[in-house]
Design a protein around this motif. Structure first.
Motif, PDB file in Angstrom:
ATOM      1  N   ILE A 188      -1.341  12.425  -2.049  1.00  0.00           N
ATOM      2  CA  ILE A 188      -1.227  11.136  -2.744  1.00  0.00           C
ATOM      3  C   ILE A 188      -2.604  10.655  -3.179  1.00  0.00           C
ATOM      4  O   ILE A 188      -2.784  10.170  -4.309  1.00  0.00           O
ATOM      5  CB  ILE A 188      -0.540  10.096  -1.843  1.00  0.00           C
ATOM      6  N   ALA A 189      -3.596  10.790  -2.284  1.00  0.00           N
ATOM      7  CA  ALA A 189      -4.958  10.381  -2.630  1.00  0.00           C
ATOM      8  C   ALA A 189      -5.486  11.193  -3.814  1.00  0.00           C
ATOM      9  O   ALA A 189      -6.153  10.654  -4.708  1.00  0.00           O
ATOM     10  CB  ALA A 189      -5.877  10.541  -1.415  1.00  0.00           C
ATOM     11  N   ALA A 190      -5.167  12.495  -3.835  1.00  0.00           N
ATOM     12  CA  ALA A 190      -5.607  13.338  -4.950  1.00  0.00           C
ATOM     13  C   ALA A 190      -4.925  12.913  -6.248  1.00  0.00           C
ATOM     14  O   ALA A 190      -5.561  12.871  -7.314  1.00  0.00           O
ATOM     15  CB  ALA A 190      -5.300  14.803  -4.647  1.00  0.00           C
ATOM     16  N   ALA A 191      -3.620  12.582  -6.182  1.00  0.00           N
ATOM     17  CA  ALA A 191      -2.910  12.127  -7.385  1.00  0.00           C
ATOM     18  C   ALA A 191      -3.473  10.804  -7.878  1.00  0.00           C
ATOM     19  O   ALA A 191      -3.613  10.587  -9.095  1.00  0.00           O
ATOM     20  CB  ALA A 191      -1.417  12.001  -7.088  1.00  0.00           C
ATOM     21  N   ALA A 192      -3.817   9.909  -6.944  1.00  0.00           N
ATOM     22  CA  ALA A 192      -4.410   8.626  -7.339  1.00  0.00           C
ATOM     23  C   ALA A 192      -5.739   8.833  -8.045  1.00  0.00           C
ATOM     24  O   ALA A 192      -6.048   8.156  -9.038  1.00  0.00           O
ATOM     25  CB  ALA A 192      -4.587   7.741  -6.107  1.00  0.00           C
ATOM     26  N   GLU A 193      -6.531   9.787  -7.547  1.00  0.00           N
ATOM     27  CA  GLU A 193      -7.817  10.089  -8.182  1.00  0.00           C
ATOM     28  C   GLU A 193      -7.605  10.674  -9.574  1.00  0.00           C
ATOM     29  O   GLU A 193      -8.315  10.333 -10.528  1.00  0.00           O
ATOM     30  CB  GLU A 193      -8.601  11.066  -7.314  1.00  0.00           C
ATOM     31  N   ASP A 194      -6.613  11.554  -9.718  1.00  0.00           N
ATOM     32  CA  ASP A 194      -6.302  12.116 -11.032  1.00  0.00           C
ATOM     33  C   ASP A 194      -5.886  11.012 -12.009  1.00  0.00           C
ATOM     34  O   ASP A 194      -6.241  11.045 -13.190  1.00  0.00           O
ATOM     35  CB  ASP A 194      -5.184  13.150 -10.914  1.00  0.00           C
ATOM     36  N   ALA A 195      -5.110  10.057 -11.514  1.00  0.00           N
ATOM     37  CA  ALA A 195      -4.665   8.960 -12.383  1.00  0.00           C
ATOM     38  C   ALA A 195      -5.856   8.149 -12.870  1.00  0.00           C
ATOM     39  O   ALA A 195      -5.955   7.832 -14.066  1.00  0.00           O
ATOM     40  CB  ALA A 195      -3.672   8.065 -11.643  1.00  0.00           C
ATOM     41  N   ARG A 196      -6.759   7.812 -11.948  1.00  0.00           N
ATOM     42  CA  ARG A 196      -7.937   7.026 -12.347  1.00  0.00           C
ATOM     43  C   ARG A 196      -8.789   7.772 -13.358  1.00  0.00           C
ATOM     44  O   ARG A 196      -9.395   7.176 -14.240  1.00  0.00           O
ATOM     45  CB  ARG A 196      -8.764   6.676 -11.111  1.00  0.00           C
ATOM     46  N   GLY A 197      -8.799   9.099 -13.227  1.00  0.00           N
ATOM     47  CA  GLY A 197      -9.565   9.913 -14.174  1.00  0.00           C
ATOM     48  C   GLY A 197      -8.814  10.222 -15.454  1.00  0.00           C
ATOM     49  O   GLY A 197      -9.263  11.037 -16.254  1.00  0.00           O
ATOM     50  N   ARG A 198      -7.667   9.579 -15.621  1.00  0.00           N
ATOM     51  CA  ARG A 198      -6.820   9.748 -16.811  1.00  0.00           C
ATOM     52  C   ARG A 198      -6.425  11.205 -17.030  1.00  0.00           C
ATOM     53  O   ARG A 198      -6.299  11.679 -18.155  1.00  0.00           O
ATOM     54  CB  ARG A 198      -7.507   9.178 -18.056  1.00  0.00           C
ATOM     55  N   GLU A 199      -6.195  11.901 -15.911  1.00  0.00           N
ATOM     56  CA  GLU A 199      -5.738  13.288 -15.996  1.00  0.00           C
ATOM     57  C   GLU A 199      -4.222  13.388 -15.943  1.00  0.00           C
ATOM     58  O   GLU A 199      -3.673  14.491 -15.971  1.00  0.00           O
ATOM     59  CB  GLU A 199      -6.358  14.103 -14.852  1.00  0.00           C
ATOM     60  N   PRO A 212       1.879   5.219   4.886  1.00  0.00           N
ATOM     61  CA  PRO A 212       1.834   5.448   6.334  1.00  0.00           C
ATOM     62  C   PRO A 212       2.957   6.313   6.890  1.00  0.00           C
ATOM     63  O   PRO A 212       2.813   6.861   7.979  1.00  0.00           O
ATOM     64  CB  PRO A 212       1.907   4.031   6.911  1.00  0.00           C
ATOM     65  N   ILE A 213       4.090   6.427   6.169  1.00  0.00           N
ATOM     66  CA  ILE A 213       5.137   7.310   6.680  1.00  0.00           C
ATOM     67  C   ILE A 213       4.994   8.735   6.144  1.00  0.00           C
ATOM     68  O   ILE A 213       5.746   9.619   6.539  1.00  0.00           O
ATOM     69  CB  ILE A 213       6.547   6.768   6.384  1.00  0.00           C
ATOM     70  N   ALA A 214       4.044   8.959   5.259  1.00  0.00           N
ATOM     71  CA  ALA A 214       3.821  10.297   4.706  1.00  0.00           C
ATOM     72  C   ALA A 214       3.086  11.162   5.718  1.00  0.00           C
ATOM     73  O   ALA A 214       2.172  10.708   6.411  1.00  0.00           O
ATOM     74  CB  ALA A 214       3.033  10.213   3.411  1.00  0.00           C
ATOM     75  N   HIS A 215       3.477  12.419   5.800  1.00  0.00           N
ATOM     76  CA  HIS A 215       2.761  13.402   6.609  1.00  0.00           C
ATOM     77  C   HIS A 215       1.285  13.406   6.195  1.00  0.00           C
ATOM     78  O   HIS A 215       0.969  13.185   5.021  1.00  0.00           O
ATOM     79  CB  HIS A 215       3.387  14.779   6.395  1.00  0.00           C
ATOM     80  N   PRO A 216       0.363  13.644   7.130  1.00  0.00           N
ATOM     81  CA  PRO A 216      -1.062  13.626   6.753  1.00  0.00           C
ATOM     82  C   PRO A 216      -1.394  14.498   5.549  1.00  0.00           C
ATOM     83  O   PRO A 216      -2.206  14.107   4.699  1.00  0.00           O
ATOM     84  CB  PRO A 216      -1.754  14.125   8.022  1.00  0.00           C
ATOM     85  N   ARG A 217      -0.765  15.667   5.441  1.00  0.00           N
ATOM     86  CA  ARG A 217      -1.036  16.532   4.292  1.00  0.00           C
ATOM     87  C   ARG A 217      -0.535  15.888   3.002  1.00  0.00           C
ATOM     88  O   ARG A 217      -1.166  15.997   1.945  1.00  0.00           O
ATOM     89  CB  ARG A 217      -0.378  17.896   4.496  1.00  0.00           C
ATOM     90  N   VAL A 218       0.613  15.192   3.074  1.00  0.00           N
ATOM     91  CA  VAL A 218       1.127  14.490   1.907  1.00  0.00           C
ATOM     92  C   VAL A 218       0.212  13.325   1.559  1.00  0.00           C
ATOM     93  O   VAL A 218      -0.039  13.038   0.388  1.00  0.00           O
ATOM     94  CB  VAL A 218       2.571  14.015   2.153  1.00  0.00           C
ATOM     95  N   GLY A 219      -0.319  12.637   2.591  1.00  0.00           N
ATOM     96  CA  GLY A 219      -1.270  11.564   2.341  1.00  0.00           C
ATOM     97  C   GLY A 219      -2.469  12.041   1.547  1.00  0.00           C
ATOM     98  O   GLY A 219      -2.948  11.352   0.632  1.00  0.00           O
ATOM     99  N   GLU A 220      -2.964  13.220   1.869  1.00  0.00           N
ATOM    100  CA  GLU A 220      -4.079  13.793   1.119  1.00  0.00           C
ATOM    101  C   GLU A 220      -3.670  14.060  -0.330  1.00  0.00           C
ATOM    102  O   GLU A 220      -4.451  13.837  -1.271  1.00  0.00           O
ATOM    103  CB  GLU A 220      -4.540  15.092   1.778  1.00  0.00           C
ATOM    104  N   ARG A 263       6.930  12.147   6.801  1.00  0.00           N
ATOM    105  CA  ARG A 263       7.603  12.505   5.559  1.00  0.00           C
ATOM    106  C   ARG A 263       6.852  13.598   4.825  1.00  0.00           C
ATOM    107  O   ARG A 263       5.690  13.429   4.446  1.00  0.00           O
ATOM    108  CB  ARG A 263       7.768  11.259   4.681  1.00  0.00           C
ATOM    109  N   THR A 264       7.522  14.728   4.569  1.00  0.00           N
ATOM    110  CA  THR A 264       6.873  15.884   3.958  1.00  0.00           C
ATOM    111  C   THR A 264       7.009  15.924   2.442  1.00  0.00           C
ATOM    112  O   THR A 264       6.471  16.833   1.807  1.00  0.00           O
ATOM    113  CB  THR A 264       7.452  17.192   4.531  1.00  0.00           C
ATOM    114  N   ARG A 265       7.719  14.955   1.880  1.00  0.00           N
ATOM    115  CA  ARG A 265       7.900  14.886   0.433  1.00  0.00           C
ATOM    116  C   ARG A 265       7.870  13.422  -0.002  1.00  0.00           C
ATOM    117  O   ARG A 265       8.621  12.604   0.528  1.00  0.00           O
ATOM    118  CB  ARG A 265       9.238  15.518   0.005  1.00  0.00           C
ATOM    119  N   VAL A 266       7.018  13.111  -0.975  1.00  0.00           N
ATOM    120  CA  VAL A 266       6.943  11.766  -1.529  1.00  0.00           C
ATOM    121  C   VAL A 266       6.744  11.890  -3.030  1.00  0.00           C
ATOM    122  O   VAL A 266       5.892  12.670  -3.483  1.00  0.00           O
ATOM    123  CB  VAL A 266       5.790  10.945  -0.916  1.00  0.00           C
TER     124      VAL A 266
END
Length: 436
Positions: A180-191, A170-178, A137-140
């Motif tokens: 998502i991880a970046a967005a999760a980190e931004d969320a934890r940092g209250r960005e 797991p259905i996200a393309h590897p680049r999309v997975g990266e 999946r190339t868009r999430v």
């Protein structure tokens, strides 16, 4: 007298034998005469089901399988930590082997065509290029939430606004997975304060993943990305808005273009209509196939998609992009329009020709509908290629086409959404003689 099973309500658990798969990601079971649509099951299993929706007086109930008493040979461990009862609602079929998922989807398509379209046809769902149904999946879009005082990104539970926190999909393309991880980190940092969601987009012709922050009011910065589609007929590059519609499976654009071109069998000089055209994924190769003596008319109602459609067709002088709803342009009254004896149906647009050699349409999930189908048949195409994202809508419109003399001559079903119940079809309709 209260009918058997009528007292079942949300939270109750019953043991049921699972029957056939149904359209929508669940299977049909019965308990004392009550129909129960049960998720997370496979036909032939015996399960303990917990009622999640419905009660006395409802035609049916919904339930989740919370315990598998007799498992199908096709059951596999789920490939996602948040897939299962009460968790993420995105994947209906994580518990089914990828090959058998396609068997179940084929059964659904065949049943809808038979019941609604009055056409009996064997269906085979074809796999696309993916890692056994994963990382395609190339868009999430992930939503932004907060739990226990800690912000996170997540996906919604089935038929709920509640969120399940995630760090990956797991259905996200590897680049999309990266991404998502970046967005999760931004969320934890209250960005992401004030942000309702983040769209993570891995466009095929872009080096970097795009993260589009979506405020609560939905007004986002417009970001254009480039998509490259390589097919047997050549390679093309198109532009699309990062949040605009694009086939999400990494291999789907290629597969759809090739399937439609094969079905349409365009001849140089043909007049071709591409309805519900989007940004022109199909319009561009169809225009090329008509040649300089042909004509391609693409219809799209969304202003932003239309702008990209015009840009993507700019090098094709035989192509015309037309703005508007398909039903309005064909002079078909909308179902929701209130009418009285003084109102008149919309006038048919002069921008649409009276006849066409080939018509391609990719309508929304609700389908084209009888009025549009009747107007298209009146244009007397030798071939009508219908791209369908919903088997029930395809079944209904197949029935209408059959009544009007157009037979289902070809059907390809493509597994563009592994791990979910969704399936895409490319159906070809022709009059019995090849020309009405």
């Amino acid at each position: 007298m209260t009918p058997p099973g009528a007292d079942l309500t949300v939270g109750d658990e019953v043991v049921v034998d699972v029957g056939p798969v149904a359209h929508g990601g669940h299977c049909v079971a019965r308990h004392e005469g009550r129909v129960i649509f049960v998720r997370h099951t496979i036909p032939g299993e015996r399960v303990r089901a917990r009622i999640t929706e419905g009660g006395e007086g409802d035609r049916f109930l919904r339930a989740d399988a919370v315990e598998i008493l007799t498992a199908s040979e096709h059951r596999v461990p789920v490939r996602c930590p948040v897939a299962g009862p009460g968790l993420c609602g995105g994947c209906d079929l994580q518990h089914v082997s990828t090959a058998h998922q396609r068997v179940l989807k084929a059964e659904v398509v065949a049943e809808q065509l038979s019941r609604l379209g009055r056409v009996d046809r064997e269906v085979v769902v074809e796999p696309l290029a993916d890692e056994d149904g994963l990382r395609y999946r190339t868009r999430v879009e992930v939503a932004v939430g907060e739990g226990g005082g800690s912000p996170f990104v997540g996906l919604r539970r089935h038929r709920s606004h509640d969120l399940v926190p995630i760090e990956d999909c797991p259905i996200a393309h590897p680049r999309v997975g990266e991404g998502i991880a970046a967005a999760a980190e931004d969320a934890r940092g209250r960005e992401l304060t004030g942000i309702a969601a983040v769209d993570v987009v891995a466009a095929s012709a872009e080096e970097d993943v795009v993260l589009v922050e979506v405020p609560a009011d939905g007004r986002t910065e417009r970001i254009t990305v480039r998509e490259r589609v390589a097919t047997r007929a050549g390679e093309r590059e198109l532009t699309v808005d990062a949040r605009g519609f694009w086939q999400v499976h990494v291999d789907a654009p290629r597969a759809f273009v090739e399937a439609v071109l094969e079905a349409a069998a365009i001849e140089p000089g043909d007049r071709v209509l591409d309805l519900y055209a989007g940004v022109g994924l199909l319009s561009l190769p169809l225009a090329e196939a008509t040649g300089p003596d042909g004509q391609l008319i693409a219809v799209e109602s969304d202003d932003l998609a239309l702008a990209h459609l015009e840009a993507n067709l700019a090098a094709q002088p035989q192509a015309l992009a037309v703005a508007g709803r398909v039903d309005d342009l064909l002079g078909v009254p909308r179902k929701s329009r209130r009418r009285d004896k003084r109102s008149r149906p919309p006038a048919r647009s002069h921008l649409l020709p009276p006849t066409a050699d080939v018509i391609v349409l990719d309508p929304p999930r609700t389908g084209a509908g009888r009025g549009v189908v009747e107007a298209l048949v009146a244009m007397r195409p030798r071939c009508l290629v219908y791209v369908a994202c919903d088997p029930a809508a395809l079944g209904r419109d197949t029935g209408t086409l059959g009544e009007l003399g157009y037979e289902l001559r070809g059907l390809r079903a493509l597994d563009a959404f592994p791990m979910t119940h969704h399936v895409e079809c490319v159906a070809t309709f022709e009059p019995p003689s090849g020309r009405p």
